[in-house]
Design a protein around this motif. Structure first.
Motif, PDB file in Angstrom:
ATOM      1  N   LEU A  20      -6.531  -5.155   4.858  1.00  0.00           N
ATOM      2  CA  LEU A  20      -5.602  -6.067   4.192  1.00  0.00           C
ATOM      3  C   LEU A  20      -4.745  -5.267   3.221  1.00  0.00           C
ATOM      4  CD1 LEU A  20      -4.635  -8.931   3.418  1.00  0.00           C
ATOM      5  CD2 LEU A  20      -6.532  -8.993   1.764  1.00  0.00           C
ATOM      6  N   VAL A  21      -3.441  -5.458   3.303  1.00  0.00           N
ATOM      7  CA  VAL A  21      -2.517  -4.730   2.444  1.00  0.00           C
ATOM      8  C   VAL A  21      -1.364  -5.658   2.054  1.00  0.00           C
ATOM      9  CG1 VAL A  21      -1.192  -3.824   4.392  1.00  0.00           C
ATOM     10  CG2 VAL A  21      -1.201  -2.586   2.205  1.00  0.00           C
ATOM     11  N   GLN A  22      -0.803  -5.434   0.893  1.00  0.00           N
ATOM     12  CA  GLN A  22       0.337  -6.235   0.461  1.00  0.00           C
ATOM     13  C   GLN A  22       1.614  -5.753   1.140  1.00  0.00           C
ATOM     14  OE1 GLN A  22       0.369  -6.129  -3.872  1.00  0.00           O
ATOM     15  NE2 GLN A  22      -0.735  -8.086  -3.943  1.00  0.00           N
ATOM     16  N   ALA A  23       2.552  -6.641   1.262  1.00  0.00           N
ATOM     17  CA  ALA A  23       3.853  -6.268   1.818  1.00  0.00           C
ATOM     18  C   ALA A  23       4.439  -5.108   1.015  1.00  0.00           C
ATOM     19  CB  ALA A  23       4.788  -7.461   1.787  1.00  0.00           C
ATOM     20  N   GLY A  24       5.003  -4.160   1.732  1.00  0.00           N
ATOM     21  CA  GLY A  24       5.543  -2.964   1.112  1.00  0.00           C
ATOM     22  C   GLY A  24       4.562  -1.809   1.050  1.00  0.00           C
ATOM     23  N   GLY A  25       3.306  -2.097   1.324  1.00  0.00           N
ATOM     24  CA  GLY A  25       2.276  -1.076   1.272  1.00  0.00           C
ATOM     25  C   GLY A  25       2.185  -0.260   2.547  1.00  0.00           C
ATOM     26  N   SER A  26       1.171   0.597   2.583  1.00  0.00           N
ATOM     27  CA  SER A  26       0.990   1.505   3.710  1.00  0.00           C
ATOM     28  C   SER A  26      -0.459   1.475   4.190  1.00  0.00           C
ATOM     29  CB  SER A  26       1.333   2.944   3.301  1.00  0.00           C
ATOM     30  OG  SER A  26       2.689   3.056   2.930  1.00  0.00           O
ATOM     31  N   LEU A  27      -0.624   1.778   5.466  1.00  0.00           N
ATOM     32  CA  LEU A  27      -1.938   1.972   6.067  1.00  0.00           C
ATOM     33  C   LEU A  27      -1.826   3.072   7.098  1.00  0.00           C
ATOM     34  CD1 LEU A  27      -3.452  -1.564   6.865  1.00  0.00           C
ATOM     35  CD2 LEU A  27      -4.375   0.123   5.282  1.00  0.00           C
ATOM     36  N   ARG A  28      -2.919   3.761   7.310  1.00  0.00           N
ATOM     37  CA  ARG A  28      -2.962   4.765   8.367  1.00  0.00           C
ATOM     38  C   ARG A  28      -4.072   4.411   9.342  1.00  0.00           C
ATOM     39  NH1 ARG A  28      -5.031  10.986   8.403  1.00  0.00           N
ATOM     40  NH2 ARG A  28      -3.473  11.884   9.824  1.00  0.00           N
ATOM     41  N   LEU A  29      -3.695   4.148  10.573  1.00  0.00           N
ATOM     42  CA  LEU A  29      -4.659   3.880  11.618  1.00  0.00           C
ATOM     43  C   LEU A  29      -5.029   5.180  12.318  1.00  0.00           C
ATOM     44  CD1 LEU A  29      -3.147   0.664  13.237  1.00  0.00           C
ATOM     45  CD2 LEU A  29      -4.619   0.876  11.231  1.00  0.00           C
ATOM     46  N   ALA A  30      -6.260   5.239  12.770  1.00  0.00           N
ATOM     47  CA  ALA A  30      -6.721   6.403  13.508  1.00  0.00           C
ATOM     48  C   ALA A  30      -7.410   5.948  14.788  1.00  0.00           C
ATOM     49  CB  ALA A  30      -7.688   7.217  12.662  1.00  0.00           C
ATOM     50  N   CYS A  31      -7.341   6.783  15.790  1.00  0.00           N
ATOM     51  CA  CYS A  31      -7.989   6.483  17.066  1.00  0.00           C
ATOM     52  C   CYS A  31      -8.644   7.762  17.561  1.00  0.00           C
ATOM     53  CB  CYS A  31      -6.972   5.971  18.068  1.00  0.00           C
ATOM     54  SG  CYS A  31      -7.654   5.568  19.692  1.00  0.00           S
ATOM     55  N   ALA A  32      -9.962   7.690  17.718  1.00  0.00           N
ATOM     56  CA  ALA A  32     -10.728   8.834  18.185  1.00  0.00           C
ATOM     57  C   ALA A  32     -11.019   8.686  19.673  1.00  0.00           C
ATOM     58  CB  ALA A  32     -12.027   8.934  17.407  1.00  0.00           C
ATOM     59  N   GLY A  54      -8.685   1.163  23.276  1.00  0.00           N
ATOM     60  CA  GLY A  54      -9.655   1.026  22.219  1.00  0.00           C
ATOM     61  C   GLY A  54      -9.945  -0.436  21.952  1.00  0.00           C
ATOM     62  N   GLN A  55     -10.866  -0.703  21.049  1.00  0.00           N
ATOM     63  CA  GLN A  55     -11.319  -2.068  20.814  1.00  0.00           C
ATOM     64  C   GLN A  55     -10.413  -2.838  19.863  1.00  0.00           C
ATOM     65  OE1 GLN A  55     -12.128   0.394  19.030  1.00  0.00           O
ATOM     66  NE2 GLN A  55     -12.584  -0.277  16.962  1.00  0.00           N
ATOM     67  N   GLY A  56      -9.503  -2.176  19.195  1.00  0.00           N
ATOM     68  CA  GLY A  56      -8.592  -2.850  18.280  1.00  0.00           C
ATOM     69  C   GLY A  56      -9.064  -2.806  16.846  1.00  0.00           C
ATOM     70  N   THR A  57      -8.103  -2.736  15.943  1.00  0.00           N
ATOM     71  CA  THR A  57      -8.389  -2.796  14.514  1.00  0.00           C
ATOM     72  C   THR A  57      -7.374  -3.749  13.884  1.00  0.00           C
ATOM     73  OG1 THR A  57      -8.735  -1.464  12.514  1.00  0.00           O
ATOM     74  CG2 THR A  57      -6.962  -0.745  13.972  1.00  0.00           C
ATOM     75  N   LYS A  58      -7.859  -4.636  13.027  1.00  0.00           N
ATOM     76  CA  LYS A  58      -7.021  -5.709  12.511  1.00  0.00           C
ATOM     77  C   LYS A  58      -6.271  -5.276  11.258  1.00  0.00           C
ATOM     78  CE  LYS A  58      -7.217 -10.616  11.291  1.00  0.00           C
ATOM     79  NZ  LYS A  58      -8.113 -11.798  11.134  1.00  0.00           N
ATOM     80  N   VAL A  59      -4.987  -5.559  11.248  1.00  0.00           N
ATOM     81  CA  VAL A  59      -4.133  -5.290  10.099  1.00  0.00           C
ATOM     82  C   VAL A  59      -3.568  -6.614   9.610  1.00  0.00           C
ATOM     83  CG1 VAL A  59      -2.000  -4.200   9.307  1.00  0.00           C
ATOM     84  CG2 VAL A  59      -3.550  -2.962  10.849  1.00  0.00           C
ATOM     85  N   THR A  60      -3.753  -6.898   8.349  1.00  0.00           N
ATOM     86  CA  THR A  60      -3.211  -8.108   7.749  1.00  0.00           C
ATOM     87  C   THR A  60      -2.322  -7.715   6.579  1.00  0.00           C
ATOM     88  OG1 THR A  60      -5.207  -9.345   8.342  1.00  0.00           O
ATOM     89  CG2 THR A  60      -3.748 -10.327   6.689  1.00  0.00           C
ATOM     90  N   PRO A 105       4.866  -8.770   6.462  1.00  0.00           N
ATOM     91  CA  PRO A 105       3.922  -9.775   6.983  1.00  0.00           C
ATOM     92  C   PRO A 105       3.965  -9.898   8.501  1.00  0.00           C
ATOM     93  CG  PRO A 105       4.980 -10.600   5.006  1.00  0.00           C
ATOM     94  CD  PRO A 105       5.664  -9.307   5.338  1.00  0.00           C
ATOM     95  N   GLU A 106       5.119  -9.669   9.094  1.00  0.00           N
ATOM     96  CA  GLU A 106       5.231  -9.760  10.555  1.00  0.00           C
ATOM     97  C   GLU A 106       4.556  -8.600  11.285  1.00  0.00           C
ATOM     98  OE1 GLU A 106       7.713  -9.997   8.302  1.00  0.00           O
ATOM     99  OE2 GLU A 106       9.578  -9.085   9.072  1.00  0.00           O
ATOM    100  N   ASP A 107       4.079  -7.615  10.553  1.00  0.00           N
ATOM    101  CA  ASP A 107       3.294  -6.534  11.157  1.00  0.00           C
ATOM    102  C   ASP A 107       1.826  -6.930  11.309  1.00  0.00           C
ATOM    103  OD1 ASP A 107       5.196  -4.242   9.172  1.00  0.00           O
ATOM    104  OD2 ASP A 107       5.427  -4.633  11.318  1.00  0.00           O
ATOM    105  N   THR A 108       1.450  -8.076  10.799  1.00  0.00           N
ATOM    106  CA  THR A 108       0.074  -8.554  10.928  1.00  0.00           C
ATOM    107  C   THR A 108      -0.299  -8.722  12.393  1.00  0.00           C
ATOM    108  OG1 THR A 108       0.104  -9.668   8.784  1.00  0.00           O
ATOM    109  CG2 THR A 108      -1.476 -10.477  10.431  1.00  0.00           C
ATOM    110  N   GLN A 114      -1.125  -6.987  18.899  1.00  0.00           N
ATOM    111  CA  GLN A 114      -1.087  -8.377  19.332  1.00  0.00           C
ATOM    112  C   GLN A 114      -1.290  -9.277  18.125  1.00  0.00           C
ATOM    113  OE1 GLN A 114      -3.800  -9.431  22.489  1.00  0.00           O
ATOM    114  NE2 GLN A 114      -2.526 -11.176  23.066  1.00  0.00           N
ATOM    115  N   ALA A 115      -0.269 -10.034  17.823  1.00  0.00           N
ATOM    116  CA  ALA A 115      -0.339 -10.988  16.727  1.00  0.00           C
ATOM    117  C   ALA A 115      -0.933 -12.298  17.236  1.00  0.00           C
ATOM    118  CB  ALA A 115       1.055 -11.220  16.162  1.00  0.00           C
ATOM    119  N   PRO A 116      -1.489 -13.100  16.348  1.00  0.00           N
ATOM    120  CA  PRO A 116      -2.079 -14.375  16.761  1.00  0.00           C
ATOM    121  C   PRO A 116      -1.071 -15.240  17.517  1.00  0.00           C
ATOM    122  CG  PRO A 116      -2.687 -13.884  14.509  1.00  0.00           C
ATOM    123  CD  PRO A 116      -1.681 -12.852  14.907  1.00  0.00           C
ATOM    124  N   GLY A 117      -1.463 -15.698  18.690  1.00  0.00           N
ATOM    125  CA  GLY A 117      -0.609 -16.577  19.475  1.00  0.00           C
ATOM    126  C   GLY A 117       0.527 -15.891  20.204  1.00  0.00           C
TER     127      GLY A 117
END
Length: 123
Positions: A9-21, A114-120, A88-91, A39-42
């Protein structure tokens, strides 16, 4: 064979780094084109970014170009997605994927997922 991590979970304007092994031999890993989808909900799964086997060429969806950076470390069998200026649309649930042929934005052409990782992203 692929394990994604780094979501949260991150606020708008923030950053995250995803990794895939990748649980694959070095030879196999370097034979793969790697990509991230989400894939976003719906909604249907959509292409986010892809990187070529050697890592020199990258491709992005228009919606993330200039904000996200895909990279790979062939020595570590890892692929990353640096996500900046999140909206928010990156959720979505983010998936890493691989294929033996060249880069593509069509998910049906990818061989392993991969199994997926959720970003909100909160507003």
């Amino acid at each position: 064979q692929l394990q994604a991590s780094g979501g949260g979970l991150v606020q708008a304007g923030g950053s995250l780094r995803l990794a895939c092994a990748a649980a694959a031999s070095g030879v196999t890993f370097t034979s793969w084109t790697l990509a991230w989808f989400r894939q976003a909900p719906g909604k249907e799964r959509e292409f986010v970014a892809a990187v070529s086997r050697g890592g020199r060429s990258t491709y992005y969806a228009t919606s993330v170009k200039g904000r996200f950076i895909i990279s790979r470390d062939n020595a570590k069998n890892m692929v990353y997605l640096q996500m900046n200026s999140l909206k928010p649309e990156d959720t979505a649930v983010y998936y890493c994927a691989s294929r033996y042929s060249g880069t593509s934005d069509y998910d049906q052409l990818y061989d392993y997922w991969g199994q997926g990782t959720k970003v909100t992203v909160s507003s």
